[in-house]
Motif scaffolding. Structure first.
Motif, PDB file in Angstrom:
ATOM      1  N   ASP A  38       4.234  -9.160 -10.812  1.00  0.00           N
ATOM      2  CA  ASP A  38       3.170  -8.978  -9.830  1.00  0.00           C
ATOM      3  C   ASP A  38       1.945  -9.696 -10.385  1.00  0.00           C
ATOM      4  N   THR A  39       0.867  -9.665  -9.640  1.00  0.00           N
ATOM      5  CA  THR A  39      -0.385 -10.195 -10.162  1.00  0.00           C
ATOM      6  C   THR A  39      -0.982  -9.150 -11.098  1.00  0.00           C
ATOM      7  N   ALA A  40      -1.963  -9.541 -11.891  1.00  0.00           N
ATOM      8  CA  ALA A  40      -2.582  -8.602 -12.826  1.00  0.00           C
ATOM      9  C   ALA A  40      -3.188  -7.402 -12.103  1.00  0.00           C
ATOM     10  N   ASP A  41      -3.660  -7.607 -10.874  1.00  0.00           N
ATOM     11  CA  ASP A  41      -4.270  -6.501 -10.113  1.00  0.00           C
ATOM     12  C   ASP A  41      -3.338  -5.945  -9.028  1.00  0.00           C
ATOM     13  N   PHE A  42      -2.043  -6.214  -9.148  1.00  0.00           N
ATOM     14  CA  PHE A  42      -1.006  -5.660  -8.266  1.00  0.00           C
ATOM     15  C   PHE A  42      -1.227  -5.990  -6.782  1.00  0.00           C
ATOM     16  N   THR A  43      -1.508  -7.237  -6.497  1.00  0.00           N
ATOM     17  CA  THR A  43      -1.700  -7.679  -5.114  1.00  0.00           C
ATOM     18  C   THR A  43      -0.434  -7.483  -4.284  1.00  0.00           C
ATOM     19  N   LEU A  44       0.712  -7.794  -4.842  1.00  0.00           N
ATOM     20  CA  LEU A  44       1.959  -7.640  -4.090  1.00  0.00           C
ATOM     21  C   LEU A  44       2.258  -6.170  -3.827  1.00  0.00           C
ATOM     22  N   LYS A  45       2.100  -5.346  -4.846  1.00  0.00           N
ATOM     23  CA  LYS A  45       2.319  -3.908  -4.695  1.00  0.00           C
ATOM     24  C   LYS A  45       1.394  -3.349  -3.614  1.00  0.00           C
ATOM     25  N   SER A  46       0.137  -3.780  -3.608  1.00  0.00           N
ATOM     26  CA  SER A  46      -0.827  -3.325  -2.600  1.00  0.00           C
ATOM     27  C   SER A  46      -0.409  -3.728  -1.191  1.00  0.00           C
ATOM     28  N   ALA A  47       0.337  -4.820  -1.071  1.00  0.00           N
ATOM     29  CA  ALA A  47       0.830  -5.281   0.234  1.00  0.00           C
ATOM     30  C   ALA A  47       2.162  -4.623   0.591  1.00  0.00           C
ATOM     31  N   GLY A  48       2.621  -3.677  -0.248  1.00  0.00           N
ATOM     32  CA  GLY A  48       3.886  -2.992   0.010  1.00  0.00           C
ATOM     33  C   GLY A  48       5.104  -3.803  -0.396  1.00  0.00           C
ATOM     34  N   ALA A  49       4.880  -4.831  -1.200  1.00  0.00           N
ATOM     35  CA  ALA A  49       5.956  -5.754  -1.583  1.00  0.00           C
ATOM     36  C   ALA A  49       6.327  -5.580  -3.054  1.00  0.00           C
ATOM     37  N   ALA A  50       7.483  -6.127  -3.412  1.00  0.00           N
ATOM     38  CA  ALA A  50       7.936  -6.129  -4.799  1.00  0.00           C
ATOM     39  C   ALA A  50       8.584  -7.476  -5.092  1.00  0.00           C
ATOM     40  N   LEU A  51       8.371  -7.952  -6.309  1.00  0.00           N
ATOM     41  CA  LEU A  51       8.893  -9.240  -6.742  1.00  0.00           C
ATOM     42  C   LEU A  51       9.746  -9.012  -7.985  1.00  0.00           C
ATOM     43  N   ARG A  52      10.996  -9.489  -7.934  1.00  0.00           N
ATOM     44  CA  ARG A  52      11.880  -9.260  -9.068  1.00  0.00           C
ATOM     45  C   ARG A  52      12.798 -10.456  -9.285  1.00  0.00           C
ATOM     46  N   VAL A  53      13.310 -10.496 -10.512  1.00  0.00           N
ATOM     47  CA  VAL A  53      14.439 -11.352 -10.854  1.00  0.00           C
ATOM     48  C   VAL A  53      15.567 -10.410 -11.208  1.00  0.00           C
ATOM     49  N   ARG A  54      16.708 -10.580 -10.550  1.00  0.00           N
ATOM     50  CA  ARG A  54      17.888  -9.760 -10.851  1.00  0.00           C
ATOM     51  C   ARG A  54      18.919 -10.648 -11.531  1.00  0.00           C
TER      52      ARG A  54
END
Length: 187
Positions: free
Chosen positions: A38-54
């Motif tokens: 995520d970004t340092a200030d959790f921009t994606l989390k704040s947008a209800g999103a999640a970013l991962r590598v599986r």
């Protein structure tokens, strides 16, 4: 690259309930590792999103999960070793995931790696969808959950509720893995 809407219902399980259900559905688990960004200030989390590598079976897939139509829109792209090094440096590799992030938040951000979660997953076809029994290990924590991915949210919830009732296993509301991970791994 693929985009798909995922409709899933889930419940946390006690270890005993997990063992009971694996006795019914099988015990052959596949290991997968999720690395969260995520970004340092959790921009994606704040947008209800999640970013991962599986990572599983020797390959890596980069995924953005974002809210859409009562489910989650998943945007996937395969990753090369050089793409993974780029991620660790804070840059997003070019591709569909980068485009989806820009569409979601209006910019291509610098990201950082927040940690890893390992899941041992048993996955079986079940009543028109996919049933997953997960044992996850992360940030000094272990937990167990059941997920059912269905054709709609209503379908997923109905099948999971019925399965748990038949097994006499209580329904325990479950946050998604990335939410549980961030609760344990970040201050």
């Amino acid at each position: 690259m693929a985009k798909e809407i995922e409709y899933e219902a889930k419940s946390m399980l006690s270890e005993a309930a997990y063992r009971q259900l694996t006795g019914k559905f099988g015990t052959k688990a596949e290991k997968q590792q999720n690395d969260y960004y995520d970004t340092a200030d959790f921009t994606l989390k704040s947008a209800g999103a999640a970013l991962r590598v599986r990572r599983k079976k020797g390959s890596s897939v980069f995924t953005l999960k974002a809210p859409a139509n009562g489910g989650l829109l998943e945007t996937h792209q395969p990753l090369t070793k050089s793409d993974e090094q780029l991620l660790l440096s804070g840059a997003l590799p070019e591709g569909e995931v980068q485009s989806a992030i820009k569409e979601l938040i209006g910019t291509i951000p610098t990201i950082r790696h927040f940690g890893s979660l390992t899941t041992y997953r048993i996955e079986v076809p079940y009543k028109g969808g996919v049933l997953c029994l997960d044992h996850s290990v992360y940030a000094g924590t272990e937990d167990y959950e059941i997920e059912y991915e269905g054709q709609s949210l209503e379908h997923a919830e109905s099948i999971l509720t019925q399965l748990l009732a038949e097994a006499d296993v209580p329904f325990v509301p479950a946050k998604n893995k990335v939410a549980r991970f961030y609760e344990q791994a970040t201050p």
